[in-house]
Design an enzyme around this catalytic site. Structure first.
Site, PDB file in Angstrom:
ATOM      1  N   HIS A  59       0.867  -1.181   0.000  1.00 42.86           N
ATOM      2  CA  HIS A  59       0.000   0.000   0.000  1.00 42.86           C
ATOM      3  C   HIS A  59       0.903   1.230   0.000  1.00 42.86           C
ATOM      4  CE1 HIS A  59      -2.898   2.881   1.717  1.00 42.86           C
ATOM      5  NE2 HIS A  59      -3.865   2.017   1.441  1.00 42.86           N
TER       6      HIS A  59
ATOM      7  N   ASP B 282       2.940  -4.543   8.121  1.00 41.68           N
ATOM      8  CA  ASP B 282       1.735  -3.737   7.947  1.00 41.68           C
ATOM      9  C   ASP B 282       0.545  -4.687   8.111  1.00 41.68           C
ATOM     10  OD1 ASP B 282      -0.546  -2.604   6.908  1.00 41.68           O
ATOM     11  OD2 ASP B 282       0.394  -1.842   5.087  1.00 41.68           O
TER      12      ASP B 282
ATOM     13  N   GLN C 190      -4.687  -5.152   6.956  1.00 38.77           N
ATOM     14  CA  GLN C 190      -5.652  -6.114   6.427  1.00 38.77           C
ATOM     15  C   GLN C 190      -5.693  -7.401   7.231  1.00 38.77           C
ATOM     16  OE1 GLN C 190      -7.870  -5.437   4.229  1.00 38.77           O
ATOM     17  NE2 GLN C 190      -7.020  -3.443   3.665  1.00 38.77           N
TER      18      GLN C 190
ATOM     19  N   LYS D 197     -10.634  -0.807  10.431  1.00 40.81           N
ATOM     20  CA  LYS D 197     -10.817  -2.024   9.637  1.00 40.81           C
ATOM     21  C   LYS D 197     -11.156  -3.203  10.551  1.00 40.81           C
ATOM     22  CE  LYS D 197      -7.393  -0.609   6.178  1.00 40.81           C
ATOM     23  NZ  LYS D 197      -8.142   0.033   5.103  1.00 40.81           N
TER      24      LYS D 197
ATOM     25  N   CYS E  64      -4.803   2.324  -3.657  1.00 38.48           N
ATOM     26  CA  CYS E  64      -3.582   2.883  -3.051  1.00 38.48           C
ATOM     27  C   CYS E  64      -2.401   1.936  -3.220  1.00 38.48           C
ATOM     28  CB  CYS E  64      -3.775   3.237  -1.589  1.00 38.48           C
ATOM     29  SG  CYS E  64      -4.977   4.538  -1.340  1.00 38.48           S
TER      30      CYS E  64
END
Lengths: 419, 149
Positions: free
Chosen positions: A136, A213, A216, A239, A377
Site C-alpha cells: 500500500h 503492515d 488487512q 478495519k 492505493c
C-alpha cells in the site's frame, strides 16, 4: 444470466450465526438506492457493531474527561477505560507488555512513526530498506521520505503472476546493508497472505528489523507478534470494526526504549525545563497530546466483540465466503481475478473484459452493492499487472452467500449493459 | 431520481464502444492532456482553431465509459462552433451534470443530455467533465496538463 453453480459452502462451522451477528450492525439494515445495502468494501473500512457505537457514546455521555492528569472521578474513569483498552490490544496480538502498545491514528501513522523515529536515528546513506511490490502507498511513501532524508536506498521484492512474493528474490536482496524489511501481512489489493514468519526470520538472520503492515490482517487472522517475532506491527482500528482515527503500533520494548519521540508535547514528558526535558516512559513517550480517548475505548470494545466470536471462527467463515465467491467468479465469462495466491484472505480483486471498474462500481451501487474500484492505493500493483484499476469485493464475517450471489448477478447485469 | 438506464443508456455505451473523433490530428495547433488521478482517466485533446472557430478536434483517451463517451459527445458538439459558443455550452453542461434540481432541457442539450444521469453519482461527475475542463484550458491557452483533483 450466469448462476453460480457452487452449492452452499462446505460448512465447517454450520452453526456460524451470521444473521445474529448482522443484527449487531445497525448500518446493515439500511437501504441504498432503495435496495438493501450489500456492503463488500470491508478492506477499505469495516462497519461498526452497536457495542462499539455505544462505547463511543457512553464516553462522551457519561465520563468525558482527560486522562492521566486529573485526580477527579471522571478522569480516573476515563484513564481506567483507556488503559484497559491498551491491555486488550496487548492480549489481542499477544504482546509481552502494555509498554509495547502505542496508540496512533492508524497504520499509516504507525509506519511513519517508525520511519521518522527508528529510521532517522539508525539509517545512513547507502543503507537498504526492503519493501515488496504489493505494498500500500502507506508502506512506500514513508520510506521514500526517509530515503530522501538519509540517503538510504529502497529495494523491492517482486511478485509473480499469482500475486505472491518471490521469496528467492527476497533472499537475493537481503545483504549486510539491509537495515529494514517492511511488508504487508496481507495485501489489500490482492488478498495475498504473505509468509511473514519466514520473511522475519530471514531478515533477522541479516540483522535487519522487520515491520509488518497488519492493516488487512488484524481483522481476519490471529496475530501473535511474539510467535511472528516481528519487531514492529501496525494496524488500524477502523478495519477492525472499531472507530476511524485510531490505530496501534506495536514495537518490541527494547527497540522502543532506544527510539526518540516523534512528537513533543504534553503527556510524553516527565519533567520540562527550558534547559532539558525528561521524556516519559513507554508507551507515553510516543503519545504526545490528548489522544483520541473515545477511539481507544471503542477499539477495546471492538476487540471484545471479536473475541466473543473468536478470530479463528471469523477467519474460517470468511474463507468459506472467499471460496464460494472465487468459484462463482470463475463462472462469469470475461472476468479475470487479479491475485490468485495459494494463501489468500477474503479479498476478491478482478477485472471484467470491456467494463471499466468504475463503471462496474456505479452499476453495482445502483443495486445497493458497495465494492471498491480503483488502484486501492497500490499503484505499483496495477503497474505490475498492466491494468489501470481493479474492482474489489472484500468480505467480513457479517457477509453472506446471498450477498455474493447478488454481486455476481450485478456483474452479469453490467455485462448485459455493455454487451 | 434518474434510473440507471438513463446513465448507461445506448448512447453512452455506443460512444464508449465507438468513440467519434477518436485519434490524433497531425501537427495540431493546440494539444493538451487531462488526467483524473482519482480513477486514472486520461485524455489528450488535439485542436485546430480557425478564425475563432473550432475547425477540427480529436481526442485520444483511456478511461471509463463515462469519460470516453463524454469526450466523444463533446467533440461532436463543439466541432465547427465558435470558441465563445463552446464555452457557453460547457457552462450549461456543467450545471446539467451537477444541479440535481434542474429540469433537463432535451431540446437544448441534444445528445449531451444523456450524461445528466451522473448528477446522481457525484463521484462520477469528474469523469464526465474531464474533457470539458481540458477543452476550456486549451482554449484559454494553458499548456499545463489539467487534473481534476
Amino acid at each position: 444470466m450466469t448462476q453460480p453453480n457452487a452449492a452452499a459452502p462446505s460448512a465447517s462451522d454450520p452453526g456460524f450465526p451470521v444473521e445474529e451477528y448482522r443484527q449487531d450492525f445497525p448500518i446493515l439494515s439500511r437501504t441504498v438506492r432503495d435496495k438493501p445495502l450489500v456492503y463488500l468494501d470491508n478492506a477499505a473500512t469495516s462497519q461498526k457493531p452497536q457495542q462499539v457505537i455505544d462505547a463511543l457514546d457512553d464516553y462522551y455521555h457519561d465520563y468525558n474527561s482527560n486522562i492521566h492528569r486529573g485526580v477527579h472521578t471522571l478522569s480516573e474513569l476515563a484513564t481506567d477505560k483507556y488503559e484497559t483498552s491498551r491491555g486488550k490490544v496487548k492480549d489481542f496480538i499477544n504482546a509481552a507488555s502494555d509498554k509495547e502498545i502505542i496508540f496512533v491514528r492508524g497504520t499509516t501513522e504507525g509506519i511513519n512513526l517508525i520511519a521518522q523515529s527508528y529510521g532517522r536515528s539508525n539509517l545512513r546513506a547507502g543503507d537498504e530498506i526492503i519493501l515488496s511490490e504489493m505494498e500500500h502507498h502507506s508502506n512506500i511513501v514513508p520510506w521514500q521520505l526517509l530515503c530522501e532524508q538519509t540517503g538510504a536506498i529502497l529495494k523491492v521484492i517482486p511478485i509473480n503472476d499469482a500475486g505472491e512474493l518471490s521469496m528467492d528474490e527476497y533472499k537475493n536482496l537481503l545483504n549486510e546493508r539491509t537495515r529494514i524489511v517492511s511488508v504487508a501481512h496481507i495485501s489489500n489489493a490482492l488478498g495475498t497472505v504473505n509468509p511473514v514468519k519466514e520473511i522475519t526470520d530471514l531478515a533477522h538472520a541479516a540483522n535487519a528489523v522487520v515491520i509488518l503492515d497488519g492493516a488487512q490482517a488484524a481483522p481476519h487472522t490471529q496475530v501473535d507478534v511474539r510467535a511472528l517475532n516481528c519487531d514492529f506491527y501496525a494496524f488500524s482500528g477502523h478495519k477492525l470494526f472499531g472507530p476511524t482515527g485510531i490505530g496501534v503500533l506495536y514495537g518490541k520494548q527494547a527497540l522502543l526504549e532506544d527510539m526518540p519521540p516523534h512528537h513533543g508535547g504534553g503527556d510524553m514528558i516527565k519533567m520540562v525545563t527550558f534547559e532539558k526535558t525528561l521524556y516519559n516512559d513507554l508507551p507515553y513517550k510516543f503519545e504526545a497530546g490528548t489522544p483520541y480517548i473515545a477511539g481507544v475505548i471503542g477499539l477495546g470494545e471492538a476487540i471484545d466483540y471479536i473475541n466473543n466470536i473468536g478470530i479463528d471462527r471469523i477467519g474460517n467463515y470468511e474463507h468459506e465466503l472467499l471460496q464460494y465467491a472465487t468459484e462463482a467468479a470463475a463462472t462469469v465469462t470475461g472476468l479475470k481475478l487479479i491475485g490468485v495466491a495459494k494463501d489468500k484472505a477474503s479479498i476478491l480483486s478482478f477485472v471484467v473484459h470491456g467494463i471499466h471498474p468504475h463503471d462496474l462500481g456505479t452499476i453495482l451501487d445502483h443495486d445497493g452493492i458497495a465494492i471498491r474500484s480503483g488502484h486501492h492505493c497500490a499503484m505499483p500493483v496495477m503497474e505490475r499487472f498492466k491494468i489501470p484499476a481493479t474492482a474489489r469485493a472484500s468480505f467480513a464475517f457479517y457477509n453472506t452467500i446471498e450477498e455474493i450471489d447478488k454481486l455476481i448477478t450485478g456483474i452479469d447485469k453490467a455485462k448485459r449493459i455493455f454487451k | 431520481m434518474l434510473d440507471l438506464k438513463d446513465l448507461y443508456q445506448e448512447v453512452i455505451v455506443d460512444h464508449n464502444r465507438s468513440p467519434r473523433n477518436f485519434g490524433k490530428i497531425e501537427h495540431p495547433q493546440k494539444i493538451l492532456e487531462g488526467f483524473n488521478p482519482l480513477c486514472g482517466d486520461r485524455l489528450t485533446l488535439y485542436l485546430n482553431v480557425d478564425d475563432g472557430r473550432i475547425a477540427d478536434i480529436k481526442f485520444d483517451a483511456s478511461g471509463c465509459a463515462i469519460s470516453i463517451a463524454s469526450a466523444s459527445l463533446m467533440t461532436e458538439e463543439v466541432k465547427r462552433k465558435s470558441v465563445a459558443e463552446a464555452e457557453t455550452i460547457f457552462t450549461d453542461f456543467h450545471e446539467l451534470v451537477t444541479d440535481s434540481g434542474q429540469q433537463i432541457d432535451f431540446d437544448k442539450f441534444g445528445k449531451l443530455a444523456v450524461l445528466a444521469g451522473v448528477r446522481d453519482y457525484p463521484s462520477r461527475v469528474k469523469c464526465a467533465t474531464l474533457c470539458w475542463h481540458t477543452l476550456q484550458a486549451v482554449l484559454a491557452g494553458d499548456d499545463t496538463p489539467v487534473t481534476t483533483e
